[in-house]
Design a protein around this motif. Structure first.
Motif, PDB file in Angstrom:
ATOM      1  N   LEU A  48     -10.489  -0.064  -2.070  1.00  0.00           N
ATOM      2  CA  LEU A  48      -9.679   0.489  -3.279  1.00  0.00           C
ATOM      3  C   LEU A  48      -9.393  -0.505  -4.400  1.00  0.00           C
ATOM      4  O   LEU A  48      -9.110  -1.600  -4.141  1.00  0.00           O
ATOM      5  N   PHE A  49     -10.117  -0.461  -5.527  1.00  0.00           N
ATOM      6  CA  PHE A  49      -9.664  -1.480  -6.851  1.00  0.00           C
ATOM      7  C   PHE A  49      -9.188  -0.840  -7.792  1.00  0.00           C
ATOM      8  O   PHE A  49      -9.728   0.175  -8.475  1.00  0.00           O
ATOM      9  N   ASP A  50      -7.971  -1.332  -8.289  1.00  0.00           N
ATOM     10  CA  ASP A  50      -7.294  -0.902  -9.517  1.00  0.00           C
ATOM     11  C   ASP A  50      -7.628  -1.843 -10.517  1.00  0.00           C
ATOM     12  O   ASP A  50      -6.583  -2.938 -10.484  1.00  0.00           O
ATOM     13  N   PRO A  51      -8.473  -1.679 -11.601  1.00  0.00           N
ATOM     14  CA  PRO A  51      -8.826  -2.739 -12.595  1.00  0.00           C
ATOM     15  C   PRO A  51      -7.516  -2.898 -13.494  1.00  0.00           C
ATOM     16  O   PRO A  51      -7.539  -3.914 -14.094  1.00  0.00           O
ATOM     17  N   ASP A  52      -6.809  -1.909 -13.598  1.00  0.00           N
ATOM     18  CA  ASP A  52      -5.548  -2.140 -14.745  1.00  0.00           C
ATOM     19  C   ASP A  52      -4.523  -2.858 -13.961  1.00  0.00           C
ATOM     20  O   ASP A  52      -4.128  -3.734 -14.873  1.00  0.00           O
ATOM     21  N   ASP A  72       1.012  -1.208   0.112  1.00  0.00           N
ATOM     22  CA  ASP A  72       0.076   0.052   0.037  1.00  0.00           C
ATOM     23  C   ASP A  72       0.886   1.170   0.038  1.00  0.00           C
ATOM     24  O   ASP A  72       0.317   2.245   0.067  1.00  0.00           O
ATOM     25  N   SER A  73       2.074   1.281  -0.313  1.00  0.00           N
ATOM     26  CA  SER A  73       3.124   2.249  -0.411  1.00  0.00           C
ATOM     27  C   SER A  73       2.672   3.220   0.948  1.00  0.00           C
ATOM     28  O   SER A  73       2.770   4.418   0.535  1.00  0.00           O
ATOM     29  N   ARG A  74       2.908   2.699   1.893  1.00  0.00           N
ATOM     30  CA  ARG A  74       2.805   3.462   3.316  1.00  0.00           C
ATOM     31  C   ARG A  74       1.411   4.020   3.694  1.00  0.00           C
ATOM     32  O   ARG A  74       1.474   5.348   4.083  1.00  0.00           O
ATOM     33  N   MET A  79      -5.428  -5.063  -8.841  1.00  0.00           N
ATOM     34  CA  MET A  79      -5.007  -5.032  -7.650  1.00  0.00           C
ATOM     35  C   MET A  79      -6.069  -4.440  -6.466  1.00  0.00           C
ATOM     36  O   MET A  79      -6.510  -3.502  -6.931  1.00  0.00           O
ATOM     37  N   ALA A  80      -6.366  -4.889  -5.509  1.00  0.00           N
ATOM     38  CA  ALA A  80      -7.508  -4.366  -4.502  1.00  0.00           C
ATOM     39  C   ALA A  80      -6.951  -4.320  -3.111  1.00  0.00           C
ATOM     40  O   ALA A  80      -6.311  -5.210  -2.831  1.00  0.00           O
ATOM     41  N   LEU A  81      -7.181  -3.058  -2.481  1.00  0.00           N
ATOM     42  CA  LEU A  81      -6.714  -3.058  -1.157  1.00  0.00           C
ATOM     43  C   LEU A  81      -7.958  -2.445  -0.367  1.00  0.00           C
ATOM     44  O   LEU A  81      -8.719  -1.712  -0.570  1.00  0.00           O
ATOM     45  N   LEU A  82      -8.152  -3.113   0.884  1.00  0.00           N
ATOM     46  CA  LEU A  82      -9.062  -2.571   1.794  1.00  0.00           C
ATOM     47  C   LEU A  82      -8.519  -2.695   3.362  1.00  0.00           C
ATOM     48  O   LEU A  82      -7.783  -3.471   3.560  1.00  0.00           O
ATOM     49  N   GLY A  83      -8.967  -1.666   4.236  1.00  0.00           N
ATOM     50  CA  GLY A  83      -8.631  -1.667   5.795  1.00  0.00           C
ATOM     51  C   GLY A  83      -8.251  -0.448   6.342  1.00  0.00           C
ATOM     52  O   GLY A  83      -8.839   0.670   5.528  1.00  0.00           O
ATOM     53  N   GLY A  84      -7.312  -0.480   7.189  1.00  0.00           N
ATOM     54  CA  GLY A  84      -6.921   0.988   7.613  1.00  0.00           C
ATOM     55  C   GLY A  84      -8.067   1.451   8.500  1.00  0.00           C
ATOM     56  O   GLY A  84      -8.331   2.624   8.852  1.00  0.00           O
ATOM     57  N   TYR A  85      -8.660   0.248   9.161  1.00  0.00           N
ATOM     58  CA  TYR A  85     -10.027   0.774  10.165  1.00  0.00           C
ATOM     59  C   TYR A  85      -9.292   1.533  11.603  1.00  0.00           C
ATOM     60  O   TYR A  85     -10.226   2.125  12.212  1.00  0.00           O
TER      61      TYR A  85
END
Length: 482
Positions: free
Chosen positions: A377-381, A254-256, A384-390
């Motif tokens: 977050l979903f990057d279709p290109d 997630d690049s920090r 890659m998908a990221l979720l969290g940071g709660y």
């Protein structure tokens, strides 16, 4: 050379492990090369809910999950067991909307508890779920009432009403939770109590029943476009979902955009019926007080008190899973470990329980996003998908964000895709990065010591000018951190 922290480290110290009521037998690890439509990294709440909703949106999808240890070994099996109809940053997200859009988003957020409760029942997940609401009290020092009023107004500014938050007088608050010197409390119905590890283990079984393949003991070593490699196998899939929360940093995915912090909890021995009659919490409400130390507690199904407070941070955002704990009573002198603060605070809540034994102490790592805004977050290109940071409020939010992630991938016409926490595109375009060290470490350490000092000063008979000075300094630092 020290051994890297393992996800299962410290889990057996927790009350949740000791009261799980089942033996954890790890599922087989991945030992071959396989194909899938979606591969999900991490079998915690976020990954499990994402998998569940993906299979219900598109039953023919081949969904594979990978976990380095076992389902629920990370934050999902170690938390305080608050399933909240809200999350850190929810007011911030709602303030980005107006009119009907804001009303719909608020309804979705506050509906988390009811929806999760219904799904948990349908899945036959037995996790001590009890929808009793939450009590947020002003009791330990007079300034808490002012802080509570500010937070009340903060929520009202985006449309929360008397149904969402009800201000209780001192008399009504004391009937619900009998704390010394209680001035008032905010009651919200949007919270339920759960046994977090039972919930995680039950969700894992539920997703398997709907056709998801879960490999445990399969730590991910490398992620590239369309390919995930473990220590002894690989998964080729066009879509990779990272649901690793704090462990995401280990892979640099997630690049920090998130910061790894720790949360610590204690649990007492079971209380007697007479003790509960004096304390209250008869409706199994969760509870906290208006302090910057971020307290949180619950009455468990077996009549214990579980209690936590603001945790720590390691330089470089390193993951930490194991914590040394020494049993004690609430009135014991400090023993010099990280659980002293939790025992001290719980003793201030309930001085009548001075001789009560604190039997368990444990902790874990979680992910904190910038401005306390979790994301799906979903990057279709890139696939890659990221979720969290709660930021420690993910037990309920993970269901909503897992559902949002599944919609981004498999149901793009869904209303959730339009919500302000749903992002489509590159992570770098949407998620703000944390600064490089030493700034996160210095900021966190400063806030930790300042907030603890403020709390101690406000509970003592210090001069008014000292209290005003430290509160203004703490206000400024809190604003800067937000």
């Amino acid at each position: 050379m020290t051994r890297p922290a393992q996800p299962m480290d410290g889990l057996t110290d927790s009350l949740w492990f000791c009261t799980l009521g089942e033996h954890i037998a790890p599922r087989p690890s991945l030992h071959t090369q396989i194909d899938a439509d979606v591969v999900i990294l991490g079998a915690g709440y976020s990954g499990l809910w994402t998998a569940w909703f993906l299979k219900h949106y598109q039953p023919d999808l081949q969904v594979v999950m990978l976990d380095a240890a076992v389902a629920g070994a990370g934050a999902s099996g170690r938390n305080g067991g608050w399933l909240i109809g809200g999350f850190g940053g929810d007011v911030d997200y709602l303030s980005m909307l107006d009119g009907e859009a804001r009303r719909r988003a608020k309804t979705i957020i506050t509906g988390i508890v009811a929806e999760a409760g219904s799904l948990i029942a349908d899945m036959q997940v037995h996790c001590d779920f009890y929808h009793g609401g939450n009590l947020y009290a002003a009791a330990r020092y007079p300034q808490q009432y002012q802080r509570m009023q500010q937070e009340y107004q903060h929520f009202q500014s985006v449309g929360f009403d008397e149904y969402d938050l009800r201000l209780l007088s001192a008399t009504d608050a004391r009937q619900a939770l009998n704390l010394p010197n209680i001035q008032a409390a905010l009651y919200s119905p949007h919270c339920a109590r759960v046994h977090p590890l039972k919930l995680a283990r039950g969700l894992a079984r539920a997703v398997e029943r709907c056709g998801v393949t879960l490999y445990e003991q399969s730590p991910v070593m490398q992620v590239t476009k369309g390919l995930v490699k473990t220590h002894s196998g690989s998964v080729k899939a066009p879509i990779v979902v990272s649901a690793l929360e704090a462990y995401q940093r280990l892979l640099g995915l997630d690049s920090r955009a998130t910061l790894t912090v720790q949360s610590l909890l204690i649990a007492t021995e079971p209380l007697q019926k007479q003790q509960w009659e004096h304390i209250g919490l008869n409706s199994q409400q969760t509870f906290a007080d208006a302090s910057r130390l971020i307290t949180y507690g619950q009455r468990t199904a077996d009549d214990r008190l579980v209690f936590g407070a603001r945790g720590g941070y390691r330089f470089g955002g390193k993951v930490r899973t194991s914590f040394a704990f020494t049993p004690r009573t609430l009135a014991s002198p400090p023993v010099g470990d990280e659980f002293d603060l939790r025992a001290h605070l719980l003793g201030e809540f309930f001085p009548q329980l001075a001789t009560l034994q604190v039997s368990h102490g444990w902790g874990g790592s979680l992910a904190l996003s910038r401005r306390f805004r979790p994301h799906a977050l979903f990057d279709p290109d890139r696939g890659m998908a990221l979720l969290g940071g709660y930021g420690g409020e993910g037990v309920g939010a993970s269901m909503l964000f897992g559902k949002t992630m599944a919609a981004l991938i498999a149901k793009p016409e869904d209303e959730l895709v339009t919500m302000p926490w749903a992002y489509i595109g590159k992570a770098s375009a949407w998620l703000r990065r944390w600064e490089s060290e030493p700034w996160p470490y210095l900021s966190y350490q400063c806030s930790k010591y300042l907030f603890e000092y403020e709390d101690k000063l406000l509970t003592k008979s210090a001069s008014d000018w000292q209290k005003r000075w430290v509160m203004r300094l703490a206000d400024g630092l809190e604003h800067l951190m937000s």
